[in-house]
Design an enzyme around this catalytic site. Structure first.
Site, PDB file in Angstrom:
ATOM      1  N   ASP A  86       0.384  -0.445  -4.392  1.00  0.00           N
ATOM      2  CA  ASP A  86       1.101   0.432  -5.303  1.00  0.00           C
ATOM      3  C   ASP A  86       2.266  -0.376  -5.883  1.00  0.00           C
ATOM      4  OD1 ASP A  86       2.050   2.877  -6.501  1.00  0.00           O
ATOM      5  OD2 ASP A  86       3.535   2.986  -4.892  1.00  0.00           O
TER       6      ASP A  86
ATOM      7  N   ASP B 149       5.540   1.054  -7.736  1.00  0.00           N
ATOM      8  CA  ASP B 149       6.901   1.587  -7.633  1.00  0.00           C
ATOM      9  C   ASP B 149       7.312   1.832  -6.190  1.00  0.00           C
ATOM     10  OD1 ASP B 149       6.703   1.547 -10.350  1.00  0.00           O
ATOM     11  OD2 ASP B 149       6.437   3.705 -10.580  1.00  0.00           O
TER      12      ASP B 149
ATOM     13  N   ASP C  23       4.142   3.726  -0.783  1.00  0.00           N
ATOM     14  CA  ASP C  23       5.328   4.391  -0.242  1.00  0.00           C
ATOM     15  C   ASP C  23       5.197   5.905  -0.235  1.00  0.00           C
ATOM     16  OD1 ASP C  23       7.258   5.596  -2.750  1.00  0.00           O
ATOM     17  OD2 ASP C  23       5.618   4.259  -3.265  1.00  0.00           O
TER      18      ASP C  23
END
Length: 268
Positions: free
Chosen positions: A9, A11, A183
């Protein structure tokens, strides 16, 4: 691809903030956003950094961006991202993420960035990080190259996992040998799609799930600039330069010998 693939991922996993919201100020300076929208984006960025974003917030952001960019030339957004990428994102890259990507490359794994961000943002960022493969949100573009106000593909939730499975089929990858890093609990389908899920700086819900399932939890806290990162890498011994110098010297000596022989062989 026998060694598998590492899916990252973007961000808050590779960079320390939302890559899309990070470009709000350059978009405002270019006249593509109003001041009120800029302030709202700044507030959203602050909330995102502190608390993350659930699927509802991500969908709201998606709808806002789609409506704001309708009628804008896609090439203009790409150019703007390319022009400002050093200013906006380069100082926000986690050094730990760069180390981890390099470890996977040394192990023979391909690195793929999987992001909810638009392709126009995710691809230049990936290129900046030396990553050649990206799965990201795609906007529909009309015949004149302008955004049509709708999406062709929204890289979120189960769509990320579906895209990963399609890529695995195309590359003949065994997903049980692959890694995924994220996250956010919104990326649970992506994490569940691979054999080695790893959570990074997780939100509260994902942290709880990771504890329940025994998934590794990593904490990244060292943002670096790419420029400083490159400066820290060990400089290679200049073998090529030395070889080139040797060739020049050898060529010069050879040329001198040939000229000398011609002078000696020339009749008086």
């Amino acid at each position: 691809m026998n060694a598998g693939v590492a899916f990252f991922d973007l961000d808050k996993t590779i960079i320390a903030k939302s890559s899309t919201l990070a470009f709000a100020r350059p978009l405002y300076r270019a006249g593509l956003l109003r001041r009120r929208t800029l302030l709202r984006a700044a507030m959203a960025q602050a909330v995102y950094r502190m608390a993350g974003a659930d699927q509802e917030k991500l969908d709201q952001l998606r709808d806002q961006l789609v409506s704001l960019t309708e009628g804008v030339r896609a090439s203009r957004i790409r150019e703007l991202v390319e022009e400002t990428i050093d200013e906006v994102v380069a100082p926000l890259v986690y050094g730990e993420a760069l180390d981890l990507m390099e470890e996977h490359r040394r192990a023979g794994r391909e690195v793929v960035i999987v992001s909810i961000s638009p392709e126009e943002v995710a691809r230049p960022l990936a290129a900046h990080l030396g990553v050649g493969h990206v799965i990201a949100t795609r906007s529909a573009v009309d015949a004149e190259g302008r955004y049509a106000g709708e999406l062709d593909f929204y890289a979120s939730g189960t769509a990320k996992a579906d895209a990963i499975r399609r890529l695995a089929g195309e590359w003949s990858i065994d997903l049980d040998r692959c890694y995924a890093y994220s996250d956010s609990v919104t990326d649970l389908p992506m994490l569940e799609a691979v054999g080695y899920p790893v959570v990074v700086n997780p939100d509260k819900d994902l942290n709880k799930l990771a504890e329940e399932r025994g998934w590794p939890v990593l904490r990244f806290a060292r943002p670096v600039t790419l420029r400083s990162r490159l400066a820290d890498l060990p400089r290679p011994v200049p073998i090529v330069s030395a070889a080139a110098t040797a060739l020049v010297v050898a060529g010069t000596i050879g040329l001198w010998i040939r000229k000398t022989r011609r002078r000696v062989a020339r009749p008086a």
